[in-house]
Structure formats: C-alpha cells, structure tokens
Motif scaffolding. Structure first.
Motif, PDB file in Angstrom:
ATOM      1  N   LYS A 115      46.794 -29.819 -30.690  1.00 42.12           N
ATOM      2  CA  LYS A 115      45.710 -29.313 -31.558  1.00 42.12           C
ATOM      3  C   LYS A 115      45.347 -30.626 -32.645  1.00 42.12           C
ATOM      4  O   LYS A 115      46.246 -30.703 -33.571  1.00 42.12           O
ATOM      5  CB  LYS A 115      45.781 -28.120 -32.344  1.00 42.12           C
ATOM      6  N   MET A 117      50.408 -29.493 -33.794  1.00 46.72           N
ATOM      7  CA  MET A 117      49.116 -29.797 -34.483  1.00 46.72           C
ATOM      8  C   MET A 117      49.221 -31.360 -34.830  1.00 46.72           C
ATOM      9  O   MET A 117      50.301 -31.823 -35.631  1.00 46.72           O
ATOM     10  CB  MET A 117      48.631 -28.988 -35.708  1.00 46.72           C
ATOM     11  N   LEU A 119      43.256 -23.394 -32.154  1.00 44.86           N
ATOM     12  CA  LEU A 119      44.755 -22.765 -32.282  1.00 44.86           C
ATOM     13  C   LEU A 119      44.980 -21.896 -31.122  1.00 44.86           C
ATOM     14  O   LEU A 119      45.989 -21.584 -30.630  1.00 44.86           O
ATOM     15  CB  LEU A 119      45.094 -22.039 -33.502  1.00 44.86           C
TER      16      LEU A 119
END
Ligand code: TPP
Ligand code: MG
Lengths: 373, 181, 255
Positions: free
Chosen positions: C118, C91, C189
């Motif tokens: 992400k 992320m 996610l």
C-alpha cells in the motif's frame, strides 16, 4: 536438504547448497556473469524446499529486498559480481549500520568496470572492506575450493547471525566455475540470531556487543533506521555521544573478535625462511608451487587466508615474525600485499597479475626462486 | 601429485564440449576419485572456441587446472592445431575424423573416431557427436568405467535425452572397441 | 492531530517533526484515521519509508514496525519483507522524489509485480528535505532552488505512470480533501494488490516561498482551488484544466 554424500559440484552450486544448509530461505538477485548459476540454482531449490526467491530489477533492489526480508525474520542472501557489487555498496553500509545479518556472495571477475566479464580477478578485496561510506566493519571469507564454497557459505551465515553483520563470500570466477568432488555431511554447526522479547534491539550491555534481533510482526514495534539511532532505534541525528557510541560498537563488536573470526591455514611454515601469503584460487596455485620448490630443497611455506576481513592480523604477524620475506601473489595490483605490510616487519613482495587469468604456478615458483637467491 | 590424469576436451561452443567434460568428471566422482573440472569459452554461447578440462586424481588436487594434457580430445581443427603440441610424450589424442586432420609431430598416439559422421548417419543427431567420442574414449582408456558414465548420463543428460544419449554412448563404445581390439 | 490517534503513536512522540504549514503532518493523521476506522492490528503492520521529509511520516512515530530505509529504495525493502512474511500489512509512505525519481525504477517494477503493498506518495512537488530543488513532479515553470527561471521540463503524471506499469488500485487526492483521502486509504488497506495513492501535500518552506505562496494558508488555498474532483473536470477545456489537479480514483479497484 541434500542427502549426505560425495557430489560433483561447481563452486556456484556448492555455495547455493551451503546457503540452504545454513538455513537461508530468501534470495533476491539480478543476473551477472560469473555468478548467475548460483541464482539459478537458488531459484530452483528454494521453490523445491519452500523458500522465497525473487529476481529483482537491479542489484540495489536485490540487496534492499534481502535486508527487508532479514528484518522480517529470514536468513537471506544475494550473489553478484563486480558491477553489481558496486551498486550494492550503499545498502551494505545500511546493513552494517542497522546490524542486519545477511550474506553477499561476490564472484569476482576481471575489472575494473565491465572489464572481462567471463574472466577471473580478485580486485574487489578493498571494495568489500571500504566500499560504503563511513566507518563500519564487514566479515569477508575467501574460499579456495568448491568444498569451501559450501563450507564458507555456511560459515558466512553463521558469522552474520552471530555478530549481526553483513558477511561476504569473496569468491572468484575460477573457484565459482570450478567443478570438484565435494563432501556434504549433516554434521555442521548452525547459528541463529539471538532473540529476547522486550530487549533493546540496537544496544546491549553484553560483552559481545551484539544486541538481540526481533523480527517484524512479532509485536516488538521495531523502529529500524539507517540514520544514527539510540538503543531503541529512535533517530538521534545530532547527538555526538550517541553517534560516537554506535559507530564504536558496530566496529568493535567485529574487530574484538578478529581471532575468533579469522581463519588461516599454514603449510610448511615451521622451518620456512620465505612465506607465500595467499587466498582464494591463488592459494591453490601457491600450495602447488610451494610443494614443487620443497622438492628442490627451498625453505618455502604457505599461509593461506580463509578470512580476509577483519584482516587476520595476528596470524599474519606471527608468520611475518618467523620468515625473512613474504610473497603475496594475487589477481589484483597488491590489495592484500598492502595489508600484509601493515602487520609485518620483513620484506613483502607483491606479485599482482591482472590479465584476466589465474596466477600460473610458474609465476609463483619463478618469483620464489628469485627471492631465494 | 601421484596418480594424476589430465584430460583436455575442446572444440566449438555448441558441440557439447562442456557436457562431455561434466559427464567424464561426474563418472569419476561416482567411482570415488578426486576430480576437478573447469571450462573456458568465449563470451558468446555458440560458435567460439570452447574447452573443458578434467583432472583425475587418487588424492586431493592441489592445482585444479591442467598443467599439461595426458589425453586430448578435439572436435575441431582449430582446437587440434592449438593444443596438439601440449600433450605429454606417449599421451593420447582423439580427434573427430575426418573433420580434423592430424599432423605428424605430437609424440602421442593419435586416434581418429568418425564421431560426427556416426552421429549424423547412424544416430541422425549431429548433437550426439560428443557422447559418441565419450563412448570411444571410455573403451580406449581405463579412465572411468562405462557404468559410471551411464549413471552420470542419467544425472545430467537424462529425461527425454536419456535414450538417445545412451544410444550414442554405446555407438561410441563400439567404435572404441574396434580401435582398441 | 487530535489526541484520539495517540494510541497509534509510539510512546514519547510529542509533536510532528514538520515545518509549520507542512501537509505531511496532516497526512500523518489521516493515514492513522483510516487505520483506526479499519481496526487494523498495528502489531502486524509494517511501515516502510525512504529518505526525505515524507519518510518521517511513519518513522519512528507510528507504533507498528517501522523501517526507514535508503533514499529511493523503500519499495525494494518492502518487497523483501512482504514476500518473506505475507501476514504483514506493508504500507510504504514516502516522498515524490524518493518514490518517483531516485526510486522510479523500483516503483514501476513493484507495480508490475502487483505485490500487496500500500503505497502512499506524499507529493509536495519538490525535494523538501534537501532545500527545495526541482523534482520529477515539479510543474513546468515553477521556481525551485535549481530552476530560478522556472522548471523547463514536464512532471510525471504519477497515477498514469503506475497504472501503465501494472498497479491495481490508483488514486490521487490532496490533504485538503480529508474525507475522500481517508476512504481511499481504507480501500487500499482492503485491496490485495499494489495500491498507489498520490497525496498532494503543501510545502510552504521550499515550494510556496519560491512561488509567491509565502504563507502556509496561501498554499493551502491554492491547492483547494486547484484540486478538483474528476466529476468537476468533465467538460472543462484544456486551457481551464492546465492549472488544475484532477483528483479521484485513476484506477478503481474491484471490491
Ligand atoms: C543516495 C542519496 N542521494 C541524495 C540524498 C539526499 N536527499 C535526502 S532527501 C532527498 C529528497 C527527498 O525528496 P522527497 O522524496 O520528495 O521528500 P520530501 O523531503 O520532499 O518530503 C534527497 C535528494 C540521499 N539521502 N541519498
Ligand atoms: Mg517531495
């Protein structure tokens, strides 16, 4: 890996093969003459043996991806030339400060700026040492043959892993594009970064000053930052002691090992009154010139620097103590000559050529004959 | 440096000068010799001057570039004019006849091989002139053995080019034998 | 932040490092809630950030691996880590200036490659950390430390930018829309591809202060009024929309 044997490789090919032999499994790069063949070979070979290759959008992205991959556990490298090397400097400082092992091959060409893209130069020596801001150390090796493009790439990986520093192969266009017979053998020493579960990754009491390095995903919950940090990677942006300690350690862990890292080779120095100190392709020419002059009875010898950073002060100092004068031929305006001067008391004469060509044998023999008079 | 032979091969970009030098050098390596090869060309890939130089030696090579040529192979007039005087006395100059006109002057044996013409007329592939010259050179000198060059072709000019390359090589050898014999 | 999220914070982390009223602290909690609801394994999560206030959201607070990089380069570092170890959930959390100005080239190329990253862009419409200079996301006319007369240039529409560049999940929400935002982060996610969530985050210290929204609650109220869901935007005139920030999924992903 390639089977043992004799090969006819270019320097760029040999460096790629050396990287793979050292365990490199990640390459990120951006095309630039005269290093592109290295990237092309890595693209093909990493695919073959199951590593990761990615062509990034520029050199900043390339070195950044290399550092990201290194923390994910890879032995990783990139290769470039002057303009790209300039773009990489901020991230090279990041690698030094976060103690990220990685290898950068700089195939030097005739600068400054875009200069002569297909021509040779050695103008990045000081940039390799001082290119990023702040006080840090790197390791830089200087190959003089295709064999050493292979051997010293392996060594660059080993040193990077052993000391957790960015290691550079400061090649030049002449060596990178040269094709030569090289011997590839399986017998080589390979170093891997040390690991210790639960140990602090940015501080150590061990004598070598090199902390163990875990990888992402191993459950160590690593905190990596290019800001000043404590032993555990927590940012400490206004504690003078933490800053002083960290900066001292990342410098000392390399400088203290100058003799272990520094490799030099001497020829005909025993009774010489004049020494040539040279590196890279120019050392080849220098050896040729020295042999010519020995036939004429001149007492000349050669000290070849295989390591440029940390500067092999001890070996240069010793050589300087035995001769009356030193000639430093190089494809720049005296970058290494200046370093030599710091280590010796005798006369040091720079022979800097910046015409995009290799230093020819005549230039060196002429200078040595003149100095002998 | 004892036992050294220096070969300069030159012409225009696109004529296969670099490949010829590569095959020559690779053949030398396959025969266990020390070889150093280097190329130089202009910034553009096609049309500008191009040169490939190979040094053969029985021992490690100190200075890997040419200091002068023992053998010069020229595929263009411009290359001939530029380099014909930098050949050792008693050396060999091979040129692509009749596209290159030799001059008097060089103290060397000068041999014209109609390589481009043979490539065009016999092989129907102008691109093969470099390999034709390579075949001729191998017959005229004892630089490298024909079988070593054939293996080198297998390594670097193989795949779909293998057959035409071997054909060109044999054509060149035939022409070289005539000159020699 | 409630104590419930404490298990996702490194031991020793007490308070957020952000100014009072800063939206980044709210976002810091909302991301963890999405992670909690998805029951993610923090040992396999890598959080990469650039430089700026927003880059401190994960680093070093989140109790996974955190990589705090250089200004603008988070996506390039993340690309290297993800390609080498695809088992990591990577992320990237960083600021608008970091991701879209100095890092703009990396942004479009990462979107083009559609690597499974992400990305959460904390957009406070300004360079917060360096003292409130104009950003590539500052609306026309807004005052900043370098545009006393108001910003003369148009901002990027980040959602459309990354969509055009090839991202495969794109949305925009405000920290004032916590439920939708958490759901969107959960989608990212789950999504296997390049996700980009632009999160409007108030900066009272640098943005509000210069634009007659002095008190933190003024800026929050302003955001709440201006951020409208796309359903509400339908049928509104161009003039009505001029002051609005339309939120929702710009490019929904296939689930
Ligand atoms: C190469 C470089 N240039 C400039 C800076 C200074 N700098 C630090 S943070 C920042 C802006 C950050 O803005 P943004 O990404 O929007 O994050 P925010 O602080 O607003 O959350 C700048 C310009 C830097 N660190 N590195
Ligand atoms: Mg910002």
């Amino acid at each position: 890996m390639l089977p043992e044997g004799m090969y006819y490789f270019s320097g760029n090919d040999a460096s790629a093969e050396g990287a793979l032999a050292a365990g490199c499994r990640f390459y990120a790069g951006y095309p630039i003459t005269p290093s592109s063949e290295l990237m092309e070979r890595m693209a093909a070979r990493l695919r073959e043996i199951g590593g990761v290759f990615v062509q990034m959008e520029d050199e900043i992205a390339s070195i950044s991806a290399v550092i990201g991959a290194a923390w994910a556990g890879a032995k990783a490298m990139t290769a470039t030339s002057g303009p790209g090397f300039s773009l990489m400097q901020e991230a090279i400082g990041y690698a030094a400060f976060t103690e990220t092992p990685c290898v950068v091959v700089d195939v030097q060409r005739a600068g400054p700026c875009t200069g002569q893209a297909t021509k040779v130069g050695a103008g990045d020596i000081m940039q390799a040492r001082w290119g990023s801001h702040g006080d840090y150390q790197v390791i830089a090796l200087s190959p003089w043959s295709v064999q050493e493009m292979y051997d010293l790439t392996v060594r660059a990986f080993n040193l990077a892993e052993r000391f957790r520093v960015p290691a550079m192969l400061l090649a030049d266009e002449a060596v990178a594009h040269l094709r030569e017979t090289i011997k590839i053998s399986d017998a080589k020493e390979i170093w891997d970064r040390k690991k210790r579960t639960g140990a602090s990754p940015f501080g150590t009491d061990e004598e070598d000053g090199v902390p163990p390095m875990p990888a992402f995903g191993e459950g160590e919950r690593l905190a990596v930052t290019g800001s000043t940090h404590d032993d555990w990677g927590f940012r400490k942006t206004d504690d003078p002691d933490v800053h002083a300690r960290l900066v001292a350690r990342i410098n000392e862990k390399v400088l203290r090992q100058e003799q272990a890292i520094g490799e030099t080779e001497s020829s005909f120095l025993e009774d010489a009154d004049t020494a040539v100190i040279a590196y890279g392709f120019t050392a080849r020419t220098s050896l040729y010139a020295v042999k010519q002059l020995r036939k004429e009875g001149l007492k000349v010898g050669l000290l070849r620097l295989k390591t440029l950073w940390p500067f092999p002060e001890s070996a240069v100092g010793r050589a300087g103590g035995c001769v009356k004068r030193i000639l430093v031929p190089e494809m720049n305006r005296g970058q290494v000559a200046g370093e030599v001067r710091k280590c010796v008391r005798c006369d040091v004469e720079p022979l800097g050529l910046t015409n995009g060509e290799v230093v020819p044998p005549d230039a060196i023999t002429d200078a040595l004959r003149r100095m002998a008079r | 440096m004892p036992g050294i032979t220096q070969v300069r091969w030159c012409g225009f970009g696109g004529q296969g000068v670099v490949l010829a030098g590569l095959l020559l050098g690779q053949a030398g390596v396959l025969q266990g010799r020390y070889v150093a090869g280097s190329n130089s060309y202009g910034a553009q890939a096609r049309g500008s001057g191009c040169k490939s130089e190979v040094v053969f030696s029985d021992g490690p090579i100190d200075f890997p570039h040419l200091t002068t040529a023992d053998i010069l192979v020229t595929m263009s007039q411009a290359a001939y004019d530029q380099y014909c005087t930098d050949v050792v006395p008693g050396g060999l100059i091979v040129y692509d006849a009749p596209h290159v006109t030799p001059r008097k002057g060089p103290d060397a044996r000068q041999v014209g091989i109609p390589a481009t013409d043979a490539a065009l007329n016999k092989l129907r592939n102008k691109q093969a002139a470099n390999i034709v010259l390579l075949g001729a050179l191998v017959e005229m000198t004892s630089l490298v053995s024909p079988s070593a060059v054939e293996r080198a072709i297998g390594q670097h000019g193989g795949g779909r080019f293998l057959k035409p390359n071997l054909e060109a090589f044999n054509t060149g050898r035939e022409m070289g034998r005539q000159v020699h014999g | 932040m409630t104590r419930a999220m404490e298990q996702y914070l490194r031991p020793g982390v007490k308070a957020t490092p952000f100014c009072p009223g800063c939206g980044h602290g709210i976002l810091m909690g909302l991301i963890l809630r999405a992670i909690d609801q998805m029951k993610m394994d923090m040992k396999k999560m890598l959080f990469v950030s650039g430089i700026g206030c927003a880059a401190w959201i994960p680093s070093p607070h989140y109790d996974g691996d955190t990589l705090h990089t250089l200004h603008g380069r988070a996506l390039a570092f993340a690309t290297g880590a993800k390609l080498y170890n695809p088992d990591l959930t990577v992320m990237v959390i960083s600021g608008d200036g970091d991701l879209s100005s100095i890092g703009g080239n990396h942004l479009i190329h990462a979107a083009r490659r559609d690597i499974d990253l992400k990305v959460i862009c904390a957009n406070n419409m300004i360079y917060g950390m360096t003292g409130g200079q104009v950003a590539s996301t500052t609306p026309v006319g807004k005052k900043t430390a370098t545009t006393a007369e108001g910003n003369p240039y148009r901002p990027f529409d980040l959602g459309r930018l990354v969509t055009a560049a090839g991202a495969t999940y794109v949305s925009r929400y405000s920290v004032t829309q916590p439920v939708s935002l958490i759901n969107s982060i959960k989608k990212a996610l789950r999504h296997k591809g390049f996700s980009f969530i632009e999160v409007m985050s108030p900066c009272p210290t640098q943005f509000g202060r210069r634009n007659r929204l002095d008190k933190p609650e003024d800026l929050v109220a302003d955001l709440m009024e201006r951020c409208i869901p796309e359903e509400d935007a339908e049928g509104m005139s161009e003039a009505e929309l001029a002051e609005k920030i339309v939120t929702g999924e710009i490019l929904p992903c296939r689930e």
